[in-house]
Design a protein around this motif. Structure first.
Motif, PDB file in Angstrom:
ATOM      1  N   GLN A 118     101.629   4.877  62.761  1.00 12.63           N
ATOM      2  CA  GLN A 118     101.278   5.448  64.055  1.00 12.63           C
ATOM      3  C   GLN A 118     101.208   4.375  65.390  1.00 12.63           C
ATOM      4  OE1 GLN A 118     100.952   8.975  64.298  1.00 12.63           O
ATOM      5  NE2 GLN A 118     101.290   8.578  66.415  1.00 12.63           N
ATOM      6  N   ASN A 155     108.088  13.968  62.880  1.00 10.83           N
ATOM      7  CA  ASN A 155     107.342  15.165  63.144  1.00 10.83           C
ATOM      8  C   ASN A 155     107.548  16.330  62.170  1.00 10.83           C
ATOM      9  OD1 ASN A 155     106.027  14.217  65.396  1.00 10.83           O
ATOM     10  ND2 ASN A 155     107.351  15.192  66.837  1.00 10.83           N
ATOM     11  N   LYS A 157     105.664  15.152  58.895  1.00  9.35           N
ATOM     12  CA  LYS A 157     104.174  15.376  59.423  1.00  9.35           C
ATOM     13  C   LYS A 157     103.804  16.788  59.290  1.00  9.35           C
ATOM     14  CE  LYS A 157     102.737  13.623  63.173  1.00  9.35           C
ATOM     15  NZ  LYS A 157     102.592  12.654  64.269  1.00  9.35           N
ATOM     16  N   PHE A 158     104.262  17.621  59.965  1.00  9.77           N
ATOM     17  CA  PHE A 158     103.979  19.099  60.317  1.00  9.77           C
ATOM     18  C   PHE A 158     104.242  20.098  59.268  1.00  9.77           C
ATOM     19  CE2 PHE A 158     103.908  17.077  64.399  1.00  9.77           C
ATOM     20  CZ  PHE A 158     102.285  16.877  64.649  1.00  9.77           C
ATOM     21  N   ASP A 199     112.407  22.348  60.061  1.00  7.39           N
ATOM     22  CA  ASP A 199     111.393  22.218  58.998  1.00  7.39           C
ATOM     23  C   ASP A 199     110.852  23.745  58.649  1.00  7.39           C
ATOM     24  OD1 ASP A 199     108.786  22.827  60.572  1.00  7.39           O
ATOM     25  OD2 ASP A 199     109.552  20.961  61.534  1.00  7.39           O
ATOM     26  N   LEU A 234     103.027  11.618  72.579  1.00  9.90           N
ATOM     27  CA  LEU A 234     104.038  10.869  73.100  1.00  9.90           C
ATOM     28  C   LEU A 234     105.422  10.781  72.664  1.00  9.90           C
ATOM     29  CD1 LEU A 234     102.193   7.536  73.938  1.00  9.90           C
ATOM     30  CD2 LEU A 234     103.269   9.001  75.587  1.00  9.90           C
ATOM     31  N   GLY A 235     105.413  11.083  71.442  1.00 13.28           N
ATOM     32  CA  GLY A 235     106.937  11.028  70.845  1.00 13.28           C
ATOM     33  C   GLY A 235     107.876  11.957  71.643  1.00 13.28           C
ATOM     34  N   TYR A 238     107.701  13.587  74.609  1.00 12.11           N
ATOM     35  CA  TYR A 238     107.586  13.236  75.701  1.00 12.11           C
ATOM     36  C   TYR A 238     108.885  12.331  75.991  1.00 12.11           C
ATOM     37  CZ  TYR A 238     106.769  11.046  80.432  1.00 12.11           C
ATOM     38  OH  TYR A 238     106.742  10.535  81.459  1.00 12.11           O
ATOM     39  N   PHE A 259     114.280  21.463  66.126  1.00 11.98           N
ATOM     40  CA  PHE A 259     114.424  20.723  67.085  1.00 11.98           C
ATOM     41  C   PHE A 259     115.933  20.254  67.295  1.00 11.98           C
ATOM     42  CE2 PHE A 259     110.276  19.803  69.202  1.00 11.98           C
ATOM     43  CZ  PHE A 259     109.409  20.358  68.149  1.00 11.98           C
TER      44      PHE A 259
HETATM   45  P1  ADP Z   1     102.357  13.590  68.047  1.00 13.99           P
HETATM   46  O1  ADP Z   1     103.278  13.938  66.925  1.00 13.99           O
HETATM   47  O2  ADP Z   1     102.224  12.092  68.120  1.00 13.99           O
HETATM   48  O3  ADP Z   1     101.363  14.532  68.307  1.00 13.99           O
HETATM   49  P2  ADP Z   1     104.809  14.343  69.360  1.00 13.99           P
HETATM   50  O4  ADP Z   1     104.979  14.117  71.011  1.00 13.99           O
HETATM   51  O5  ADP Z   1     105.800  13.869  68.708  1.00 13.99           O
HETATM   52  O6  ADP Z   1     103.445  13.774  69.211  1.00 13.99           O
HETATM   53  O7  ADP Z   1     104.386  15.986  69.360  1.00 13.99           O
HETATM   54  C1  ADP Z   1     103.812  16.842  70.199  1.00 13.99           C
HETATM   55  C2  ADP Z   1     103.155  17.818  69.699  1.00 13.99           C
HETATM   56  O8  ADP Z   1     104.157  18.838  69.076  1.00 13.99           O
HETATM   57  C3  ADP Z   1     102.631  17.537  68.363  1.00 13.99           C
HETATM   58  O9  ADP Z   1     101.154  17.141  68.501  1.00 13.99           O
HETATM   59  C4  ADP Z   1     102.563  18.983  67.477  1.00 13.99           C
HETATM   60  O10 ADP Z   1     101.632  19.617  68.043  1.00 13.99           O
HETATM   61  C5  ADP Z   1     103.916  19.482  68.073  1.00 13.99           C
HETATM   62  N1  ADP Z   1     105.023  19.367  67.185  1.00 13.99           N
HETATM   63  C6  ADP Z   1     106.006  18.182  67.103  1.00 13.99           C
HETATM   64  N2  ADP Z   1     107.029  18.422  66.280  1.00 13.99           N
HETATM   65  C7  ADP Z   1     106.678  19.303  65.308  1.00 13.99           C
HETATM   66  C8  ADP Z   1     107.134  20.127  64.449  1.00 13.99           C
HETATM   67  N3  ADP Z   1     107.968  19.909  63.646  1.00 13.99           N
HETATM   68  N4  ADP Z   1     106.163  21.325  63.757  1.00 13.99           N
HETATM   69  C9  ADP Z   1     105.121  21.692  64.561  1.00 13.99           C
HETATM   70  N5  ADP Z   1     104.431  21.307  65.638  1.00 13.99           N
HETATM   71  C10 ADP Z   1     105.242  19.950  66.077  1.00 13.99           C
END
Ligand code: ADP
Length: 402
Positions: free
Chosen positions: A235, A307, A310-311, A335, A366-367, A369, A394
């Motif tokens: 991270q 992401n 992770k999600f 996903d 931040l990712g 953005y 996405f």
């Molecule tokens: P981070 O993942 O470090 O929190 P990001 O800017 O990449 O920062 O993502 C911002 C937010 O968008 C995440 O905290 C999450 O709430 C949401 N998000 C991004 N990608 C996904 C995804 N694939 N599925 C669900 N929520 C997502």
């Protein structure tokens, strides 16, 4: 009877005393006027002196400025150009005098939508009296080359009317070069750190699962500490790179023609932990050439992939597609994870924004953005579609080279 005038000589004081009152007044008035004229003359001389001094002082300031400075008249023609501006632009003041601003600011550039349309901005200053600033404008050097410029343009107001504009500017060439070096350096560091880290993380997670199956609580605790530490380090690397991108001026792209499919495949191979490989399917054209800054688009793909992993739960598939649609190259990453609510979706690409569904999962917000900034700097678009509990897709659209 004899009068004193007849036989006694009079002193001038006596004569003065004998002048009729109106004549005496006239002499005083004339003396007063003379004094006033003298004073006015002296004042004018002093004022002229002060003015000369003031002008010399102003000239000295503009001449010694390190920043370029020029003034324009009401119609956008050059009036004054300081030596720094002459040096940066390659024109002399005499050559630019009374030329139109379009001599140094292109009306249209081939550098994409992110380049500020400077003449239009300057016209706003001249027509509406607004102050304009840009960090990513382009001015034209006398030799025809484009200069990255940061400028500020303000109206010159005289008697409540716009009389012209004053523009101060800086050549950003060196800063852009340093930013590129920093980005390349960071990309190198993060790339070199990520590969061994991905391996450590993958193996530690395998160990974690094996120890869970074996019911070895004590060792499992140690494996969990390794996994968590590796996640944190991953991270930190991601944040470091994202922060540098979100602060960078996106106009400074250093693009090359590459195969987007190969780039996406490479990112999957290099950054996805081994146990997540099986759930990722890449459905792509054999090859798709794009003109991009490689390290930045790599960053976008890694952000979106990370992401998606992770999600979403570990046994749920992730489909990555790379294809072409009309004049764009598209990457979609879909996903079947926790999803994002419509209220969160509208803010998702804002700096530090994190959706409610993700509060329990580590992240910085931040990712997305920085990914959006990068994609838009390439003249493209990044957007998300999502349903809570069903999953998210996405999409990155990048314009194909013409
Ligand atoms: P981070 O993942 O470090 O929190 P990001 O800017 O990449 O920062 O993502 C911002 C937010 O968008 C995440 O905290 C999450 O709430 C949401 N998000 C991004 N990608 C996904 C995804 N694939 N599925 C669900 N929520 C997502």
């Amino acid at each position: 009877m004899a009068t004193p005038n007849d036989d006694i000589p009079l002193s001038s004081a006596d004569k003065q005393a004998l002048l009729p009152e109106s004549a005496e007044q006239a002499v005083h008035d004339i003396q007063a006027v003379n004094e006033q004229l003298l004073l006015a003359g002296l004042r004018e001389q002093t004022l002229a002196e002060q003015l000369r001094h003031q002008l010399a002082f102003t000239n000295a300031i503009t001449n010694s400025l390190d920043e370029g400075l020029f003034t324009l008249d009401r119609t956008g023609r050059f009036i004054m150009v300081n030596p720094a501006a002459e040096r940066i632009l390659g024109w002399t003041e005499a050559e630019l005098y009374s030329q139109d601003i379009s001599a140094v600011i292109p009306v249209n550039t081939a550098y994409g939508a992110s380049s500020a349309m400077a003449p239009a901005l300057l016209m706003d200053v001249l027509h509406f009296g607004t102050t304009q600033r840009s960090n990513d404008a382009l001015f034209v050097h006398r030799d025809g080359s484009m200069l990255p410029i940061a400028y500020s343009a303000a109206p010159i107001m005289m008697d409540g009317q716009i009389a012209g504009a004053v523009v101060t500017f800086r050549d950003m060439t060196e800063i852009r070069r340093l930013q590129r070096m920093r980005d390349e350096y960071l990309a190198l560091i993060s790339h070199d750190l990520r590969i061994p880290l991905t391996i450590i993380l993958g193996r530690a997670q395998m160990l974690q699962r094996w120890l869970t199956m074996q019911g070895r609580e004590h060792q499992l605790h140690s494996a969990t500490i390794i996994v968590e530490g590796s996640f944190r380090m991953k991270q930190m690397i991601d944040d470091l790179v994202d922060r540098s991108h979100s602060d960078a001026d996106t106009d400074a792209l250093c693009r090359s023609t590459i195969d987007l499919v190969a780039l996406v495949q490479r990112m999957i191979n290099q950054t996805v932990a081994p146990e997540d490989h099986a759930r990722i399917t890449l459905d792509a054209l054999p090859a798709l050439l794009v003109l991009v800054e490689v390290s930045q688009i790599e960053r976008v793909v890694v952000n979106l992939l990370t992401n998606a992993i992770k999600f979403s739960p570990q046994d749920h598939p992730i489909i990555v597609q790379v294809y072409r649609h009309t004049t764009n190259a598209l990457i979609t990453i879909a996903d079947q994870g926790i999803g994002i609510s419509p209220e969160d979706l509208v803010h998702l690409f804002e700096k530090y924004y994190r959706a409610h569904t993700a509060k329990h999962i580590i992240g910085s917000g931040l990712g997305l953005y920085s990914s959006k900034q990068i994609v838009e700097a390439h003249g493209g678009r990044l957007w998300a579609e999502s349903t809570v509990g069903i999953g998210s897709t996405f999409t990155v659209a990048l314009p194909l080279p013409v």
